[in-house]
Design an enzyme around this catalytic site. Structure first.
Site, mmCIF file in Angstrom:
data_model
loop_
_atom_site.group_PDB
_atom_site.id
_atom_site.type_symbol
_atom_site.label_atom_id
_atom_site.label_comp_id
_atom_site.label_asym_id
_atom_site.label_seq_id
_atom_site.Cartn_x
_atom_site.Cartn_y
_atom_site.Cartn_z
ATOM 1 N N GLU A 1 0.894 -1.166 0.000
ATOM 2 C CA GLU A 1 0.000 0.000 0.000
ATOM 3 C C GLU A 1 0.928 1.211 0.000
ATOM 4 O O GLU A 1 1.397 1.655 1.033
ATOM 5 C CB GLU A 1 -0.887 -0.051 1.244
ATOM 6 C CG GLU A 1 -2.162 0.741 1.090
ATOM 7 C CD GLU A 1 -2.112 2.059 1.814
ATOM 8 O OE1 GLU A 1 -1.825 3.071 1.120
ATOM 9 O OE2 GLU A 1 -2.351 2.090 3.025
ATOM 10 N N CYS B 1 -2.359 8.737 2.914
ATOM 11 C CA CYS B 1 -2.131 8.204 1.565
ATOM 12 C C CYS B 1 -3.207 8.722 0.630
ATOM 13 O O CYS B 1 -3.040 8.720 -0.580
ATOM 14 C CB CYS B 1 -2.194 6.683 1.570
ATOM 15 S SG CYS B 1 -0.924 5.968 2.569
HETATM 16 C C1 UN1 Z 1 -3.408 5.906 4.967
HETATM 17 O O1 UN1 Z 1 -3.279 7.100 4.778
HETATM 18 O O2 UN1 Z 1 -2.422 5.123 4.886
HETATM 19 O O3 UN1 Z 1 -9.133 6.511 3.801
HETATM 20 C C2 UN1 Z 1 -4.671 5.265 5.368
HETATM 21 C C3 UN1 Z 1 -8.512 7.126 4.685
HETATM 22 C C4 UN1 Z 1 -8.268 6.413 5.988
HETATM 23 C C5 UN1 Z 1 -7.072 5.531 5.885
HETATM 24 C C6 UN1 Z 1 -5.853 6.177 5.307
HETATM 25 N N1 UN1 Z 1 -9.432 5.631 6.309
HETATM 26 O O4 UN1 Z 1 -8.124 8.274 4.546
#
Ligand code: UN1
Length: 512
Positions: A268, A302
């Site tokens: 990821e 992310c």
């Molecule tokens: C991440 O930034 O690695 O969808 C995860 C989202 C959160 C998870 C982010 N539920 O922004």
């Protein structure tokens, strides 16, 4: 901007959170007498929180060995009984939601609301995984031979190694761990070196749940350390699956190493997420969605919105409103009421943001708001920035890579095909969105966005755990949390059972 807390306020918040989660606060000094150590720091003050004892390669190897032994016992526990471990973990997380959130706030700089939201994701995945523990389904298929049964069955994989990032220091671990535990695996965790304390808090609650339900010892160890310790775990043949969250650069290192030993990876990696705002969009709704997705968590997810692709007929109006909304954002310590944008994790993030802004300007961009460092007089070692909006002439090369900071690039489009081309024209493919009231537009977007996540009338961030989370292209292809992500933590077997008393061969082959 608001007041900044004293070092003592931060220490009190941290020690309160640690104690309540069952972590002995002597961890904050344990590094001084240990064979290896790691500094802990808060981005809120930029100051040290203590020196933690770290693992050596030898101690990491011992923990992986113990996890492999624990796996041998855990795999034989019936899956619905394994579910009781994640059920109890979820209950403890519910009881200690605010306590763990305090540690996240201090160590990762998230607002209390976002930190509590992160713990809520953990609780949610525990509930999901409990249900999953009774649903590790396999299919049965009609056999072409009489008196034969053909079926698939799913079995535990072994030791799963999880590498997590500072920005979601505990939730992403829990997505992996809750499912891996009901799948029958052991889980070795190498948390980000910037967020070890939150990891210890989450782990302490899990260890407590494990002891209560009588799970084997050594099932869920934490490896404290830097890259060398992560690397040792990645290379270890006893680790059947490495699930890694982080940068594309990290994924490029981890992927080939695990592939070489024929291990499995679940990656990821970076996102570089875009949203299209169509002329028919509900502008107020789109604005709120865009501001949260782009400036929330100081752009350190992310999933943040990094590229806004807005129709030329509404661009000036929309961008004007966006800049006005940005000017109302309160930047400062997440410990203070009303603050929406906390600090960047460290100086490196700040430097990367400044370099990206400079590059954007050299590529014809204009910074419409933000980008400046603030509160540096009071806290010279912390890095607070105003989230930036940058108008770009077209999608230039600075927009093709992810900068882990709150920069939103804006470009315009004239028809949806062009918008989709811009949208898909980057190497990453995690999350995406369109704001529109036209059904045909949203349907076209959903089928043509090349991302793992595609949303309509909602921003790119803030996904629920029930859906699979992950993305395409340089994002790495992995899927975590919802739907059938559990399969990543198990191995599939095809079984043919012959109860006919004869031995007919498949495909009509004759022999003997
Ligand atoms: C991440 O930034 O690695 O969808 C995860 C989202 C959160 C998870 C982010 N539920 O922004």
């Amino acid at each position: 901007m608001t007041a900044l807390p004293t070092d003592q306020t931060i220490t009190d918040l941290l020690t309160g959170g640690l104690k309540a989660c069952g972590v002995d606060t002597s961890v904050l000094t344990a590094g001084s007498s240990a064979a290896a150590s790691l500094p802990a720091r808060s981005p809120i003050t930029g100051q040290s929180l203590g020196t933690l004892a770290a693992d050596t390669k030898e101690s990491a190897s011992e923990k992986i060995g113990a996890a492999a032994e624990a796996f041998a016992a855990w795999r034989d526990v019936p899956a619905p009984v394994r579910g009781q471990l994640v059920q109890r973990w979820g209950q403890l997380l519910g009881e200690h939601k605010e306590d763990l959130a305090k540690i996240i706030t201090v160590e990762a700089g998230k607002t209390p609301s976002e930190a509590a939201g992160e713990v809520q994701e953990m609780i949610d995945i525990c509930e999901f995984a409990l249900g999953q523990s009774r649903q590790l389904w396999g299919k049965t298929m009609p056999s072409e031979r009489p008196g034969h049964r053909l079926m698939e069955t799913w079995h535990p994989l072994g030791v799963v190694g999880v590498i997590s990032a500072f920005n979601f220091p505990v939730a992403v671990y829990s997505w992996n761990t809750a499912l891996a535990l009901v799948a029958g695996d052991a889980v070795v965790w190498k948390p980000s070196e910037n967020a070890v304390l939150a990891a210890l808090g989450a782990q302490s609650l899990l260890a407590c749940a494990a002891a209560e339900v009588g799970a084997p010892e050594g099932l869920v160890p934490v490896l404290v350390g830097g890259r060398d310790i992560g690397d040792a775990m990645v290379r270890d043949e006893r680790v059947a699956l490495v699930s890694a969250t982080g940068s594309v650069r990290m994924g490029r290192e981890v992927g080939p190493v695990v592939a070489e030993r024929f291990g499995r990876v679940l990656l990821e990696l970076g996102g570089n997420n875009g949203a299209i705002v169509a002329p028919s969009a509900d502008i107020d709704l789109a604005l709120r969605g865009v501001v949260f997705a782009a400036a929330g968590t100081a752009g350190q997810r992310c999933t943040p919105l990094r590229r806004l692709i807005v129709h030329e007929s509404i661009a000036d109006d929309f961008v004007g409103k966006l800049v006005a909304a940005y000017k109302t954002l309160s930047i400062g310590s997440p410990t203070e009421d009303g603050v929406l944008v906390g600090p960047l994790i460290n100086e490196g993030s700040y430097e990367a943001m400044q370099a990206a802004l400079k590059q954007a300007e050299s590529e014809g961009g204009t910074v419409l708001t933000g980008g400046a460092r603030v509160l540096d007089d009071e806290r010279p070692d912390a890095h607070y920035v105003e989230p930036a909006v940058v108008r770009m002439p077209t999608q230039t090369s600075v927009m093709e890579s992810e900068t882990f900071a709150p920069i939103l690039y804006v470009v315009t489009y004239s028809d949806l095909d062009e918008a989709l081309e811009i949208h898909n024209g980057v190497p990453q493919g995690l999350s995406s969105a369109i704001f529109t009231s036209e059904l045909a537009e949203s349907e076209k977007f959903l089928s043509r966005s090349d991302c793992g996540i595609a949303n309509v009338n909602i921003g790119t961030s803030g996904a629920e755990i029930g859906g699979a989370f992950g993305g395409e292209k340089e994002t790495g292809g992995g899927r975590e949390s919802g739907t059938d992500s559990w399969k990543a933590y198990m191995r599939q077997a095809t079984n043919t059972v012959n109860y006919s008393g004869e031995l007919p061969l498949a495909q009509g082959v004759e022999f003997l």
